[in-house]
Write a protein that holds these residues in place. Structure first.
Motif, mmCIF file in Angstrom:
data_model
loop_
_atom_site.group_PDB
_atom_site.id
_atom_site.type_symbol
_atom_site.label_atom_id
_atom_site.label_comp_id
_atom_site.label_asym_id
_atom_site.label_seq_id
_atom_site.Cartn_x
_atom_site.Cartn_y
_atom_site.Cartn_z
ATOM 1 N N LYS A 5 -53.922 29.205 60.459
ATOM 2 C CA LYS A 5 -54.519 29.550 59.176
ATOM 3 C C LYS A 5 -53.512 30.272 58.273
ATOM 4 O O LYS A 5 -53.481 30.067 57.066
ATOM 5 C CB LYS A 5 -55.751 30.432 59.388
ATOM 6 C CG LYS A 5 -56.937 29.697 59.997
ATOM 7 C CD LYS A 5 -58.147 30.618 60.106
ATOM 8 C CE LYS A 5 -59.350 29.854 60.651
ATOM 9 N NZ LYS A 5 -60.543 30.739 60.773
ATOM 10 N N MET A 6 -52.684 31.115 58.919
ATOM 11 C CA MET A 6 -51.659 31.820 58.155
ATOM 12 C C MET A 6 -50.663 30.840 57.542
ATOM 13 O O MET A 6 -50.267 30.970 56.376
ATOM 14 C CB MET A 6 -50.923 32.808 59.068
ATOM 15 C CG MET A 6 -49.878 33.657 58.350
ATOM 16 S SD MET A 6 -50.630 34.724 57.088
ATOM 17 C CE MET A 6 -49.158 35.503 56.423
ATOM 18 N N TYR A 11 -48.469 27.701 52.918
ATOM 19 C CA TYR A 11 -48.198 26.415 52.276
ATOM 20 C C TYR A 11 -48.930 26.314 50.936
ATOM 21 O O TYR A 11 -48.359 25.869 49.927
ATOM 22 C CB TYR A 11 -48.630 25.267 53.193
ATOM 23 C CG TYR A 11 -47.785 25.105 54.419
ATOM 24 C CD1 TYR A 11 -46.430 25.445 54.411
ATOM 25 C CD2 TYR A 11 -48.329 24.619 55.615
ATOM 26 C CE1 TYR A 11 -45.652 25.304 55.545
ATOM 27 C CE2 TYR A 11 -47.549 24.474 56.755
ATOM 28 C CZ TYR A 11 -46.213 24.823 56.713
ATOM 29 O OH TYR A 11 -45.436 24.685 57.836
ATOM 30 N N ILE A 12 -50.195 26.712 50.926
ATOM 31 C CA ILE A 12 -50.986 26.641 49.682
ATOM 32 C C ILE A 12 -50.402 27.557 48.622
ATOM 33 O O ILE A 12 -50.253 27.165 47.455
ATOM 34 C CB ILE A 12 -52.461 27.001 49.967
ATOM 35 C CG1 ILE A 12 -53.107 25.926 50.859
ATOM 36 C CG2 ILE A 12 -53.238 27.139 48.654
ATOM 37 C CD1 ILE A 12 -54.496 26.288 51.329
ATOM 38 N N SER A 13 -50.052 28.783 49.013
ATOM 39 C CA SER A 13 -49.466 29.715 48.045
ATOM 40 C C SER A 13 -48.124 29.195 47.534
ATOM 41 O O SER A 13 -47.779 29.377 46.358
ATOM 42 C CB SER A 13 -49.285 31.096 48.678
ATOM 43 O OG SER A 13 -48.322 31.060 49.723
ATOM 44 N N ALA A 53 -44.186 36.552 52.917
ATOM 45 C CA ALA A 53 -45.146 36.016 53.884
ATOM 46 C C ALA A 53 -44.502 34.959 54.782
ATOM 47 O O ALA A 53 -44.711 34.955 56.006
ATOM 48 C CB ALA A 53 -46.344 35.421 53.136
ATOM 49 N N ALA A 54 -43.696 34.069 54.177
ATOM 50 C CA ALA A 54 -43.048 33.018 54.958
ATOM 51 C C ALA A 54 -42.022 33.589 55.932
ATOM 52 O O ALA A 54 -41.937 33.172 57.094
ATOM 53 C CB ALA A 54 -42.388 32.012 54.015
ATOM 54 N N LEU A 55 -41.245 34.564 55.477
ATOM 55 C CA LEU A 55 -40.222 35.155 56.338
ATOM 56 C C LEU A 55 -40.845 35.961 57.477
ATOM 57 O O LEU A 55 -40.378 35.902 58.621
ATOM 58 C CB LEU A 55 -39.291 36.037 55.499
ATOM 59 C CG LEU A 55 -38.358 35.301 54.524
ATOM 60 C CD1 LEU A 55 -37.658 36.285 53.604
ATOM 61 C CD2 LEU A 55 -37.340 34.457 55.288
ATOM 62 N N ILE A 56 -41.885 36.713 57.174
ATOM 63 C CA ILE A 56 -42.556 37.503 58.217
ATOM 64 C C ILE A 56 -43.186 36.583 59.260
ATOM 65 O O ILE A 56 -43.096 36.828 60.470
ATOM 66 C CB ILE A 56 -43.618 38.427 57.576
ATOM 67 C CG1 ILE A 56 -42.939 39.531 56.767
ATOM 68 C CG2 ILE A 56 -44.518 39.034 58.651
ATOM 69 C CD1 ILE A 56 -43.900 40.384 55.957
ATOM 70 N N ASN A 57 -43.821 35.517 58.789
ATOM 71 C CA ASN A 57 -44.451 34.579 59.718
ATOM 72 C C ASN A 57 -43.406 33.905 60.614
ATOM 73 O O ASN A 57 -43.608 33.763 61.830
ATOM 74 C CB ASN A 57 -45.224 33.524 58.931
ATOM 75 C CG ASN A 57 -45.928 32.523 59.836
ATOM 76 O OD1 ASN A 57 -46.901 32.853 60.515
ATOM 77 N ND2 ASN A 57 -45.448 31.293 59.846
ATOM 78 N N HIS A 58 -42.284 33.512 60.023
ATOM 79 C CA HIS A 58 -41.226 32.863 60.813
ATOM 80 C C HIS A 58 -40.608 33.848 61.800
ATOM 81 O O HIS A 58 -40.297 33.479 62.952
ATOM 82 C CB HIS A 58 -40.158 32.321 59.872
ATOM 83 C CG HIS A 58 -39.153 31.432 60.555
ATOM 84 N ND1 HIS A 58 -38.026 31.934 61.188
ATOM 85 C CD2 HIS A 58 -39.104 30.087 60.721
ATOM 86 C CE1 HIS A 58 -37.326 30.947 61.693
ATOM 87 N NE2 HIS A 58 -37.960 29.809 61.425
ATOM 88 N N TYR A 59 -40.432 35.092 61.405
ATOM 89 C CA TYR A 59 -39.834 36.097 62.296
ATOM 90 C C TYR A 59 -40.744 36.365 63.491
ATOM 91 O O TYR A 59 -40.281 36.500 64.627
ATOM 92 C CB TYR A 59 -39.584 37.384 61.514
ATOM 93 C CG TYR A 59 -39.075 38.507 62.376
ATOM 94 C CD1 TYR A 59 -37.770 38.511 62.857
ATOM 95 C CD2 TYR A 59 -39.916 39.571 62.732
ATOM 96 C CE1 TYR A 59 -37.299 39.543 63.651
ATOM 97 C CE2 TYR A 59 -39.451 40.603 63.525
ATOM 98 C CZ TYR A 59 -38.148 40.592 63.991
ATOM 99 O OH TYR A 59 -37.691 41.607 64.785
ATOM 100 N N ARG A 60 -42.042 36.424 63.224
ATOM 101 C CA ARG A 60 -42.983 36.707 64.310
ATOM 102 C C ARG A 60 -43.075 35.558 65.319
ATOM 103 O O ARG A 60 -43.352 35.786 66.494
ATOM 104 C CB ARG A 60 -44.369 36.993 63.734
ATOM 105 C CG ARG A 60 -44.461 38.354 63.044
ATOM 106 C CD ARG A 60 -45.808 38.529 62.387
ATOM 107 N NE ARG A 60 -45.942 39.869 61.804
ATOM 108 C CZ ARG A 60 -46.983 40.258 61.074
ATOM 109 N NH1 ARG A 60 -47.984 39.403 60.833
ATOM 110 N NH2 ARG A 60 -47.027 41.480 60.585
ATOM 111 N N THR A 61 -42.830 34.338 64.844
ATOM 112 C CA THR A 61 -42.961 33.190 65.740
ATOM 113 C C THR A 61 -41.656 32.809 66.425
ATOM 114 O O THR A 61 -41.662 32.377 67.584
ATOM 115 C CB THR A 61 -43.490 31.965 64.972
ATOM 116 O OG1 THR A 61 -42.630 31.694 63.854
ATOM 117 C CG2 THR A 61 -44.895 32.220 64.474
ATOM 118 N N GLU A 62 -40.522 32.970 65.728
ATOM 119 C CA GLU A 62 -39.256 32.474 66.278
ATOM 120 C C GLU A 62 -38.127 33.507 66.264
ATOM 121 O O GLU A 62 -37.083 33.270 66.868
ATOM 122 C CB GLU A 62 -38.804 31.229 65.497
ATOM 123 C CG GLU A 62 -39.779 30.074 65.568
ATOM 124 C CD GLU A 62 -39.238 28.830 64.904
ATOM 125 O OE1 GLU A 62 -38.008 28.707 64.809
ATOM 126 O OE2 GLU A 62 -40.038 27.985 64.480
#
Length: 318
Positions: A5-6, A11-13, A53-62
């Motif tokens: 969902k995140m 992507y929408i934003s 948001a994109a950088l935080i999400n990528h950091y948390r996953t990879e």
């Protein structure tokens, strides 16, 4: 599920942000109302919402703690680069300095951190490094083109407009000025005197004459550059500052029109005719807008247009 969902929200934003920036750019290029506001909104969303948001999400996953600095520097680089571009597009004070800082920033700050972090990753693909370098080159090229400020075609069109103004002025100078006692009409002479004073100072600072400008506007050096006030329009005094005399004269004339017995519709239209409006800081702020951040040749074209409009009014008002 939460991460999915995140990602969807990101992507929408991102799509909304891109749509706003593209729409704002099209509106700005075509001088449609609201273009500047859309650009500011789009770039603000890009830098302060989508990218974090994109950088935080990528950091948390990879990501891991060893490459945290790369994520931080990536966001900081985008802030400096897009901020410098926005300042230049909007002609805000300090735009030239902002763009000069943003141009080397990716190479001086981002690239060393990127190479240091990726050098520790044995599985890192060299093609990613090449892609980043090409991206930096593209940003540099775009920033350099943006630094040109306006196209030569628009500059030439502006100078052609000034030629038309000067031709009309030559005709108006041969028309007798009607006698009138209305103060608003008499103030036009003071206003024209101030316009001539500004023009004289500008021509003197550039080593030109009004005759040479009238015959060949293309002789004006660096027409696309900004801030003609710093070289020419400095008031005398202990602390030199841009001369606000023209703004004060326009403000006085518009106020005089409002109190005169002339056509009230003219009084209402006077700010548009003279392209004068109340700006933050009063005449000082207006002077900065017209002669501090506007392309230098447009400042001269404005003076020619103002002089022509005032002479037209002077010959017709009774």
């Amino acid at each position: 599920v939460i991460r999915k969902k995140m990602k969807q929200k990101i992507y929408i934003s991102g799509l909304i942000t891109i749509a706003i920036i593209i729409t704002g750019s099209l509106f700005k290029v075509n001088h449609f109302p609201g273009g500047a506001h859309l650009l500011i909104l789009g770039i603000a969303m890009l830098v302060f919402y989508f990218l974090p948001a994109a950088l935080i999400n990528h950091y948390r996953t990879e990501g891991d703690h060893r490459n945290l600095s790369l994520y931080i520097v990536t966001w900081l680089t985008c802030l400096v680069v897009f901020g410098g571009m926005l300042y230049k597009i909007m002609h805000w004070p300090g735009a030239g300095i902002a763009l000069m800082l943003s141009l080397p920033f990716p190479y001086v700050v981002f690239l060393p951190v990127f190479l240091t972090v990726t050098a520790r990753d044995k599985s890192f693909n060299i093609n990613d490094t090449v892609s980043v370098l090409f991206l930096l080159v593209g940003v540099s090229v775009f920033s350099t083109l943006l630094a040109l400020n306006v196209s030569r075609e628009r500059i030439a069109d502006s100078m052609g407009l000034s030629v038309s103004y000067n031709r009309l002025e030559a005709v108006l100078d041969d028309i007798p000025v009607p006698a009138t006692m209305d103060p608003a009409v008499k103030d036009i002479d003071d206003l024209l005197g101030r316009v001539n004073d500004y023009q004289g100072k500008i021509f003197a600072s550039e080593g030109l004459t009004e005759k040479l400008w009238n015959e060949d506007p293309m002789c004006f050096p660096k027409p696309e550059a900004n801030d003609i006030a710093r070289q020419a329009l400095l008031a005398d005094g202990d602390k030199p500052a841009p001369d606000t005399g023209l703004g004060e004269e326009l403000d006085r004339w518009i106020s005089s029109l409002g109190k005169s017995s002339l056509n009230p519709e003219l009084a209402a239209a006077a700010p548009a005719i003279s392209d004068y409006r109340e700006a933050p800081g009063g005449p000082q702020g207006w002077t900065h807008e017209k002669f501090g951040i506007s392309p230098r040749v447009w400042s001269l074209v404005y003076l020619d247009g103002l002089e022509t409009n005032m002479k037209v009014l002077r010959t017709t008002l009774r």
